[in-house]
Write an enzyme that holds these catalytic residues in place. Structure first.
Site, PDB file in Angstrom:
ATOM      1  N   ASP A 123      40.570  44.746  38.075  1.00 39.04           N
ATOM      2  CA  ASP A 123      40.514  43.292  38.067  1.00 39.04           C
ATOM      3  C   ASP A 123      39.908  42.810  36.755  1.00 39.04           C
ATOM      4  O   ASP A 123      38.710  42.575  36.653  1.00 39.04           O
ATOM      5  CB  ASP A 123      39.697  42.807  39.265  1.00 39.04           C
ATOM      6  CG  ASP A 123      40.041  41.376  39.609  1.00 39.04           C
ATOM      7  OD1 ASP A 123      40.942  40.806  38.959  1.00 39.04           O
ATOM      8  OD2 ASP A 123      39.413  40.829  40.520  1.00 39.04           O
ATOM      9  N   CYS A 165       0.572  31.907  48.859  1.00 41.37           N
ATOM     10  CA  CYS A 165       1.554  31.406  49.824  1.00 41.37           C
ATOM     11  C   CYS A 165       1.940  32.546  50.761  1.00 41.37           C
ATOM     12  O   CYS A 165       2.269  33.644  50.300  1.00 41.37           O
ATOM     13  CB  CYS A 165       2.782  30.888  49.081  1.00 41.37           C
ATOM     14  SG  CYS A 165       4.167  30.516  50.166  1.00 41.37           S
ATOM     15  N   CYS A 204       4.128  26.925  52.811  1.00 40.76           N
ATOM     16  CA  CYS A 204       2.690  26.627  52.725  1.00 40.76           C
ATOM     17  C   CYS A 204       2.408  25.203  52.291  1.00 40.76           C
ATOM     18  O   CYS A 204       1.259  24.799  52.170  1.00 40.76           O
ATOM     19  CB  CYS A 204       2.000  27.605  51.785  1.00 40.76           C
ATOM     20  SG  CYS A 204       2.398  27.285  50.050  1.00 40.76           S
ATOM     21  N   TYR A 260      40.647  49.903  29.495  1.00 37.09           N
ATOM     22  CA  TYR A 260      41.420  50.996  30.083  1.00 37.09           C
ATOM     23  C   TYR A 260      42.887  50.790  29.731  1.00 37.09           C
ATOM     24  O   TYR A 260      43.440  49.723  29.996  1.00 37.09           O
ATOM     25  CB  TYR A 260      41.288  50.981  31.605  1.00 37.09           C
ATOM     26  CG  TYR A 260      39.954  51.444  32.108  1.00 37.09           C
ATOM     27  CD1 TYR A 260      39.725  52.787  32.393  1.00 37.09           C
ATOM     28  CD2 TYR A 260      38.914  50.540  32.322  1.00 37.09           C
ATOM     29  CE1 TYR A 260      38.505  53.224  32.873  1.00 37.09           C
ATOM     30  CE2 TYR A 260      37.689  50.965  32.802  1.00 37.09           C
ATOM     31  CZ  TYR A 260      37.489  52.309  33.072  1.00 37.09           C
ATOM     32  OH  TYR A 260      36.278  52.732  33.548  1.00 37.09           O
ATOM     33  N   LYS A 295      44.488  48.990  40.382  1.00 43.15           N
ATOM     34  CA  LYS A 295      44.730  47.693  39.747  1.00 43.15           C
ATOM     35  C   LYS A 295      43.366  47.105  39.398  1.00 43.15           C
ATOM     36  O   LYS A 295      42.683  46.517  40.235  1.00 43.15           O
ATOM     37  CB  LYS A 295      45.514  46.769  40.688  1.00 43.15           C
ATOM     38  CG  LYS A 295      45.962  45.481  40.036  1.00 43.15           C
ATOM     39  CD  LYS A 295      46.919  44.739  40.958  1.00 43.15           C
ATOM     40  CE  LYS A 295      47.492  43.496  40.328  1.00 43.15           C
ATOM     41  NZ  LYS A 295      46.549  42.616  39.687  1.00 43.15           N
ATOM     42  N   LYS A 320      48.487  44.691  46.864  1.00 41.93           N
ATOM     43  CA  LYS A 320      47.257  43.899  46.722  1.00 41.93           C
ATOM     44  C   LYS A 320      46.399  43.982  47.969  1.00 41.93           C
ATOM     45  O   LYS A 320      46.894  43.893  49.090  1.00 41.93           O
ATOM     46  CB  LYS A 320      47.613  42.432  46.494  1.00 41.93           C
ATOM     47  CG  LYS A 320      48.233  42.173  45.142  1.00 41.93           C
ATOM     48  CD  LYS A 320      47.214  41.663  44.161  1.00 41.93           C
ATOM     49  CE  LYS A 320      46.987  40.176  44.322  1.00 41.93           C
ATOM     50  NZ  LYS A 320      46.232  39.600  43.219  1.00 41.93           N
ATOM     51  N   CYS A 356       6.969  27.991  44.087  1.00 48.79           N
ATOM     52  CA  CYS A 356       5.783  27.555  44.800  1.00 48.79           C
ATOM     53  C   CYS A 356       4.598  28.013  43.962  1.00 48.79           C
ATOM     54  O   CYS A 356       4.526  29.170  43.555  1.00 48.79           O
ATOM     55  CB  CYS A 356       5.749  28.210  46.174  1.00 48.79           C
ATOM     56  SG  CYS A 356       4.142  28.123  46.967  1.00 48.79           S
ATOM     57  N   GLU A 408      48.283  53.698  40.023  1.00 44.97           N
ATOM     58  CA  GLU A 408      47.081  53.429  39.219  1.00 44.97           C
ATOM     59  C   GLU A 408      46.256  52.377  39.941  1.00 44.97           C
ATOM     60  O   GLU A 408      46.821  51.517  40.616  1.00 44.97           O
ATOM     61  CB  GLU A 408      47.482  52.856  37.846  1.00 44.97           C
ATOM     62  CG  GLU A 408      48.200  53.832  36.964  1.00 44.97           C
ATOM     63  CD  GLU A 408      48.951  53.131  35.826  1.00 44.97           C
ATOM     64  OE1 GLU A 408      48.684  51.952  35.554  1.00 44.97           O
ATOM     65  OE2 GLU A 408      49.815  53.786  35.238  1.00 44.97           O
ATOM     66  N   CYS A 430       6.438  23.487  49.082  1.00 41.54           N
ATOM     67  CA  CYS A 430       6.896  24.763  49.633  1.00 41.54           C
ATOM     68  C   CYS A 430       7.138  24.656  51.141  1.00 41.54           C
ATOM     69  O   CYS A 430       6.268  24.163  51.869  1.00 41.54           O
ATOM     70  CB  CYS A 430       5.850  25.836  49.329  1.00 41.54           C
ATOM     71  SG  CYS A 430       6.208  27.400  50.116  1.00 41.54           S
TER      72      CYS A 430
END
Ligand code: IVH
Length: 662
Positions: free
Chosen positions: A116, A425, A405, A220, A114, A310, A420, A112, A402
């Site tokens: 997470d 710009c 500019c 699940y 795994k 794993k 900004c 199956e 910024c």
């Protein structure tokens, strides 16, 4: 009149069927709107007959009251963890031990994915969901019943051969739900979740089930137990039975007869894991026969009949050498960590996004620190946490001006992004041009980064309208631009004038207005002019346009610079009107509606106006001729009559949808 008890039960059955099709099988048979309509019909009936309400009704997923803390509960039998195999040798070692202990008997494995997430046990009595408990320390977990009830793939009622049983499985959040959640949190100025697993864990422990419901968790299952023991003598059979009972079982489980087969499968999934809609961190291998599982037994904390193969963590540790700042299309400044290059799961990583200033603060990060970086999905790598402080550290602050500019940078209240303020710009302009020209928007082939950089840096293009004034000579003056490609670009720009209005609206890059919203705006207003002059309220009549989007649209068109831009684009011959593909006559032509109860935002008069504008009639009494009843809070006898006559009901939102789009 039909017996309400019968009507209610029929509706519940129907809803359960569609829940299963949608959330368990991913195979919906009806649209979301149709599902919602059924659900509301049931809700209305239950409101009228509160004595018929039961906790396993599909309306009761968000029924429970918020709890104060979570009660600790003992599991029926421990939820054990698994031993890990980190490579092929360890996997083969596991198989050797199984073979030896089984003394030459034949055996097979079930593999199956795994997932997470978090393991959770769910209990059923008399076929009804009663209790959900997190893994906790394996022996004692926390009662998260009310939150688990909101998970649509967890059936509230099950028809099966045994009334009392327990299932165990994994609660996960899909990558999509995770990304949506984090985007939403960014917008609200909240800290992001580091990964879907943490997000799922956090969601399951919220004190407000209504919020858990919004997180779109999935469940699940992989164990089916009766009194703490496997219900069938084969694990595979249990999985089949779980599916049969209506639980969600991961479709990628397989029977493998040799460890070679198992290993090949583990390898194959390692290469394909990114394609899955949820994250996995390996493959779980289980001996199929429960009798053989008993023979193999347990070590102190894990079964000898199962192992987790794993995958290497796609995390690595490295140093932050500097933090750079990027300016995006909306002017948002994004800090990006410049890393000492490091290999993460086979890819060399030298940059990772830090999202915004709050994120840096949350991480407690300074330049020079050692950090854990993670790659997941195809998103840009991110910094997960600081693993050690650098010996020379430097605090980072976003610049007050910024970096491109030199205009002022501001952070508005309630926003996590600093921006900004200069609409012109160059950094913003470049991103804006790329967005404008991109595929699916104005589709100007050849207008890539190299060309945009030169056009902006040489001051040939100052806004998107300038694109339509470009000449072959302008392009030929640029580096690496031959006559042929220059001709192509000019021709593609020219052709882009034919793009329909929704594309043009998308191309403007108004905040929150993507392709879909642009279509709804064009549908609802029919022309650029009408969109431009629509009020906050009028805008919200368009499908899926709420206050946030409406505000952004109004703000965009209130900028004189943008209005001038629109004029120029109009003069350049872009499509500013939209012939809807839908019939022109009022969407409610020939329909009679009745309004009852208090609507959430519209007054009676406003609702009537809306309906009449759309060609419909409003009547005060419900009869067989009524097409729809618009239902608000505290609706009374009119609602009862509508239900009795089987007339469809509408919420205010649905009414808005009908009048604008139908
Ligand atoms: S079986 C006695 N099957 O992995 C066997 N676990 O490392 C107990 N997990 O705590 C677990 N997918 O949270 C099993 N298909 C799967 C799984 C799975 C994910 C998680 C689960 C468990 C951990 C063990």
């Amino acid at each position: 009149m039909k017996d309400p008890a019968v009507q209610i039960e029929q509706l519940r059955e129907e809803l359960r069927h569609h829940e299963h099709q949608y959330y368990v099988l991913d195979a919906p048979e009806i649209t979301d709107a149709e599902y919602d309509a059924l659900l509301r019909r049931l809700q209305a009936l239950e409101t009228l007959h509160p004595e018929l309400l039961t906790p396993d009704s599909p309306t009761q997923r968000v029924g429970g009251k918020p709890r104060e803390g979570f009660i600790k509960v003992l599991h029926s039998s421990p939820l054990l963890s698994l031993e890990n195999a980190l490579n092929e040798a360890e996997l083969r070692e596991f198989d050797r031990r199984v073979r030896d202990l089984l003394g030459g008997a034949a055996y097979r494995y079930v593999t199956e994915l795994k997932l997470d997430g978090l393991s959770m046990a769910a209990h059923y009595r008399d076929g009804k969901f009663t209790e959900a408990i997190t893994r906790g320390d394996g022996t004692v977990g926390e009662d998260v019943t009310e939150n688990a009830r909101t998970i649509r793939s967890l059936p509230l009622r099950v028809k099966g051969p045994f009334p009392n049983f327990e299932v165990r499985g994994e609660t996960v959040m899909s990558r999509r739900a995770f990304e949506r959640l984090n985007a939403d949190r960014d917008e609200k100025g909240l800290s992001r979740f580091a990964n879907p697993r943490n997000a799922a864990a956090g969601s399951l422990r919220l004190l407000e089930p209504r919020l858990t419901a919004e997180r779109r968790l999935e469940y699940y299952t992989y164990f089916l137990l009766i009194e703490g023991q496997p219900a069938f003598d084969s694990h595979w059979r249990s999985l089949e039975e779980l599916r049969h009972l209506g639980f969600k079982v991961n479709p990628h489980s397989k029977i493998c007869r040799t460890i070679d087969e198992v290993f090949a499968l583990c390898n194959a999934w390692e290469g394909k894991r990114e394609e899955l809609p949820y994250e996995i961190d390996g493959v779980v291998v289980k001996v199929d026969s429960v009798e053989q599982q008993r023979q193999l037994g347990f070590t102190a904390k894990a079964p000898r009949w199962a192992i987790a193969y794993k995958y290497p963590a796609r995390q690595a540790t490295t140093t932050v050498e500097a933090i750079e700042v990027q300016v995006g299309r909306t002017g948002a400044l994004t800090p990006v960590a410049q890393l000492k290059p490091v290999e993460v799961g086979g890819v060399t990583v030298s940059r990772a996004t830090l999202h915004n200033e709050d994120e840096i603060e949350r991480l407690g990060l300074q330049i020079g620190d050692e950090v854990v970086v993670e790659r997941s999905g195809d998103v840009i790598p991110k910094v997960v946490r600081v693993s050690a402080q650098g010996s020379y550290r430097e605090v980072f602050h976003l610049p007050s001006h910024c970096p491109v500019c030199d205009s002022k940078v501001v952070r508005e209240a309630g926003e996590s992004a600093s921006r900004c303020i200069n609409a012109n710009c160059p950094a913003r302009l470049k991103e804006t041009l790329l967005h404008f020209a991109s595929r699916g928007v104005m589709n100007i082939d050849g207008m890539g980064e190299a060309l945009v950089d030169q056009l902006v840096d040489r001051d040939i293009v100052r806004n998107v309208a300038d694109l339509y004034d470009l000449t072959i000579e302008d392009l030929l003056s640029l580096e690496r631009m031959g006559a042929k490609s220059a001709g192509n670009v000019i021709r593609n720009i020219d052709r882009s004038r034919a793009n329909p209005l929704p594309r043009v609206i998308t191309a403007l890059g108004i905040r929150f207005v993507g392709e879909r919203t642009a279509v709804f705006l064009a549908e609802a207003f029919g022309s650029m002019d009408a969109v431009q002059h629509a009020s906050l309220q009028e805008l919200q009549l368009a499908q899926e346009v709420g206050p946030k989007v409406a505000e952004a649209v109004v703000q965009f068109f209130s900028e004189p610079g943008n209005r001038e831009l629109i004029d120029r684009l109009g003069n350049a011959g872009l499509q500013f009107t939209y012939a809807s593909t839908l019939p022109k006559a009022g969407p409610l032509q020939g329909k009679t509606l009745v309004i009852t109860g208090t609507l959430p935002t519209l007054s009676r008069d406003e609702a009537r106006q809306l309906i009449e504008l759309a060609g419909g009639k409003v009547s005060s009494a419900v009869s067989k001729k009524t097409s729809y009843v618009v239902v608000g809070e505290d609706a009374g006898s009119k609602l009862a009559k509508a239900l009795d006559l089987g007339i469809s009901t509408l919420t205010e939102d649905e009414l808005r949808l009908l009048v604008t789009v139908a």
